[in-house]
Design a protein around this motif. Structure first.
Motif, PDB file in Angstrom:
ATOM      1  N   LYS A   1       0.830  -1.200   0.000  1.00  0.00           N
ATOM      2  CA  LYS A   1       0.000   0.000   0.000  1.00  0.00           C
ATOM      3  C   LYS A   1       0.866   1.253   0.000  1.00  0.00           C
ATOM      4  O   LYS A   1       0.612   2.196  -0.753  1.00  0.00           O
ATOM      5  CB  LYS A   1      -0.916  -0.017   1.224  1.00  0.00           C
TER       6      LYS A   1
ATOM      7  N   SER B   1      -7.399   6.686  -3.937  1.00  0.00           N
ATOM      8  CA  SER B   1      -8.471   6.771  -2.953  1.00  0.00           C
ATOM      9  C   SER B   1      -9.460   5.618  -3.105  1.00  0.00           C
ATOM     10  O   SER B   1      -9.944   5.068  -2.101  1.00  0.00           O
ATOM     11  CB  SER B   1      -9.204   8.111  -3.103  1.00  0.00           C
ATOM     12  N   PHE B   2      -9.751   5.230  -4.328  1.00  0.00           N
ATOM     13  CA  PHE B   2     -10.662   4.116  -4.576  1.00  0.00           C
ATOM     14  C   PHE B   2     -10.008   2.764  -4.276  1.00  0.00           C
ATOM     15  O   PHE B   2     -10.608   1.899  -3.650  1.00  0.00           O
ATOM     16  CB  PHE B   2     -11.152   4.131  -6.020  1.00  0.00           C
TER      17      PHE B   2
ATOM     18  N   GLY C   1      -7.754   3.390  -0.432  1.00  0.00           N
ATOM     19  CA  GLY C   1      -8.394   4.075   0.680  1.00  0.00           C
ATOM     20  C   GLY C   1      -8.238   5.578   0.594  1.00  0.00           C
ATOM     21  O   GLY C   1      -7.279   6.081  -0.011  1.00  0.00           O
ATOM     22  N   PRO C   2      -9.168   6.323   1.212  1.00  0.00           N
ATOM     23  CA  PRO C   2      -9.151   7.792   1.132  1.00  0.00           C
ATOM     24  C   PRO C   2      -7.844   8.427   1.618  1.00  0.00           C
ATOM     25  O   PRO C   2      -7.389   9.416   1.046  1.00  0.00           O
ATOM     26  CB  PRO C   2     -10.323   8.203   2.026  1.00  0.00           C
TER      27      PRO C   2
ATOM     28  N   GLY D   1     -13.528   8.969  -1.990  1.00  0.00           N
ATOM     29  CA  GLY D   1     -13.093   7.695  -1.423  1.00  0.00           C
ATOM     30  C   GLY D   1     -13.963   7.220  -0.276  1.00  0.00           C
ATOM     31  O   GLY D   1     -14.217   6.016  -0.134  1.00  0.00           O
ATOM     32  N   MET D   2     -14.438   8.137   0.560  1.00  0.00           N
ATOM     33  CA  MET D   2     -15.290   7.760   1.689  1.00  0.00           C
ATOM     34  C   MET D   2     -16.638   7.234   1.212  1.00  0.00           C
ATOM     35  O   MET D   2     -17.147   6.239   1.734  1.00  0.00           O
ATOM     36  CB  MET D   2     -15.484   8.955   2.623  1.00  0.00           C
TER      37      MET D   2
ATOM     38  N   TYR E   1     -17.191   5.820  -1.649  1.00  0.00           N
ATOM     39  CA  TYR E   1     -16.926   4.522  -2.273  1.00  0.00           C
ATOM     40  C   TYR E   1     -16.702   3.441  -1.220  1.00  0.00           C
ATOM     41  O   TYR E   1     -17.152   2.304  -1.369  1.00  0.00           O
ATOM     42  CB  TYR E   1     -15.705   4.628  -3.184  1.00  0.00           C
ATOM     43  N   ARG E   2     -16.018   3.799  -0.127  1.00  0.00           N
ATOM     44  CA  ARG E   2     -15.750   2.820   0.935  1.00  0.00           C
ATOM     45  C   ARG E   2     -17.036   2.312   1.566  1.00  0.00           C
ATOM     46  O   ARG E   2     -17.163   1.115   1.845  1.00  0.00           O
ATOM     47  CB  ARG E   2     -14.843   3.441   1.991  1.00  0.00           C
ATOM     48  N   TYR E   3     -17.980   3.211   1.805  1.00  0.00           N
ATOM     49  CA  TYR E   3     -19.191   2.821   2.531  1.00  0.00           C
ATOM     50  C   TYR E   3     -20.342   2.382   1.624  1.00  0.00           C
ATOM     51  O   TYR E   3     -21.204   1.627   2.051  1.00  0.00           O
ATOM     52  CB  TYR E   3     -19.654   3.975   3.429  1.00  0.00           C
TER      53      TYR E   3
ATOM     54  N   GLY F   1     -19.730   1.396  -1.907  1.00  0.00           N
ATOM     55  CA  GLY F   1     -19.195   0.383  -2.800  1.00  0.00           C
ATOM     56  C   GLY F   1     -19.776   0.483  -4.208  1.00  0.00           C
ATOM     57  O   GLY F   1     -20.753   1.192  -4.443  1.00  0.00           O
TER      58      GLY F   1
ATOM     59  N   LYS G   1      -3.985  -3.297  -5.779  1.00  0.00           N
ATOM     60  CA  LYS G   1      -4.341  -4.024  -4.554  1.00  0.00           C
ATOM     61  C   LYS G   1      -3.545  -5.309  -4.375  1.00  0.00           C
ATOM     62  O   LYS G   1      -3.481  -5.863  -3.284  1.00  0.00           O
ATOM     63  CB  LYS G   1      -5.843  -4.364  -4.576  1.00  0.00           C
TER      64      LYS G   1
END
Length: 213
Positions: A23, A64-65, A68-69, A109-110, A112-114, A116, A206
């Motif tokens: 990462k 970010s995607f 992570g943000p 990013g946030m 997308y994280r929550y 999806g 990833k």
């Protein structure tokens, strides 16, 4: 049983360590790409000549995607720290660029994280680009343009906007009619490109393609 648990825990720790190193490495690489892209800028039709378009937020949005943000924000920080050595604004322009980019990619990013999926990415990107555009008005008015007046009188700056739209009377007019839409469209351009290439890049960033083997 304890003997079985211990190696499993050790394998998990090693996996987490490898993920963290990957990462950090991917974030640094995307930061380097963003730094290069920040140098490559072009003039934009119907905008004053001192306003340039670049795609340096693109690697930050991808980070970010995929990572992570906070990785996206780190990419924004890396590119501006490096460009700080070549600053012509005493670092003010880089500070503004970092804040705008960080707001954009963090919000995107946030979401997308929550949420999806493509829907979360799209909603997040729209909200992030809108937040960046609105914030740009205030950062330009209170920070960036006051510094630029040390190199170019405000009357000259306004005259460049007025040459395009004679109705511009104040700096607020110029920022709201020109800079805010430009900043939003700049963000959305990065979004479009991200949607086109993200599916192919994501496994590499990833490390999932390598792990699948």
């Amino acid at each position: 049983m304890s003997q079985k648990v211990t190696p499993l825990h050790g394998n998990s720790t090693r996996a987490d360590s490898k993920f963290s190193v990957r990462k950090l490495t991917m974030t640094a690489m995307l930061g380097a790409v963003a730094t290069v892209l920040m140098y490559i800028s072009v003039s934009v039709p119907l905008m004053p000549s001192f306003i340039k378009l670049d795609l340096s937020e693109l690697p930050a949005l991808i980070a970010s995607f995929a990572l992570g943000p906070l990785s996206g924000v780190a990419v924004c920080l890396i590119k501006n720290l490096i460009n700080l050595f070549f600053s012509t604004t005493g670092g003010v322009g880089e500070l503004s660029n970092f804040l705008l980019g960080a707001i954009f990619v963090f919000v995107a990013g946030m979401f997308y994280r929550y949420m999806g999926g493509r829907k979360g990415a799209l909603i997040g990107s729209l909200c992030g680009a809108a937040a960046m555009a609105v914030f740009s008005v205030f950062s330009n008015y209170f920070v960036v343009y006051p510094v630029y007046t040390a190199f170019m009188p405000m009357e000259t700056i306004l005259s460049m906007y007025q040459a395009i739209n004679p109705n511009v009377e104040t700096l607020w007019d110029a920022l709201i009619w020109f800079n805010m839409p430009f900043t939003f469209l700049k963000g959305m351009l990065s979004v479009v490109i991200t949607f086109l290439i993200y599916k192919k890049l994501s496994p590499l960033l990833k490390g999932t393609k390598k792990l699948a083997k």
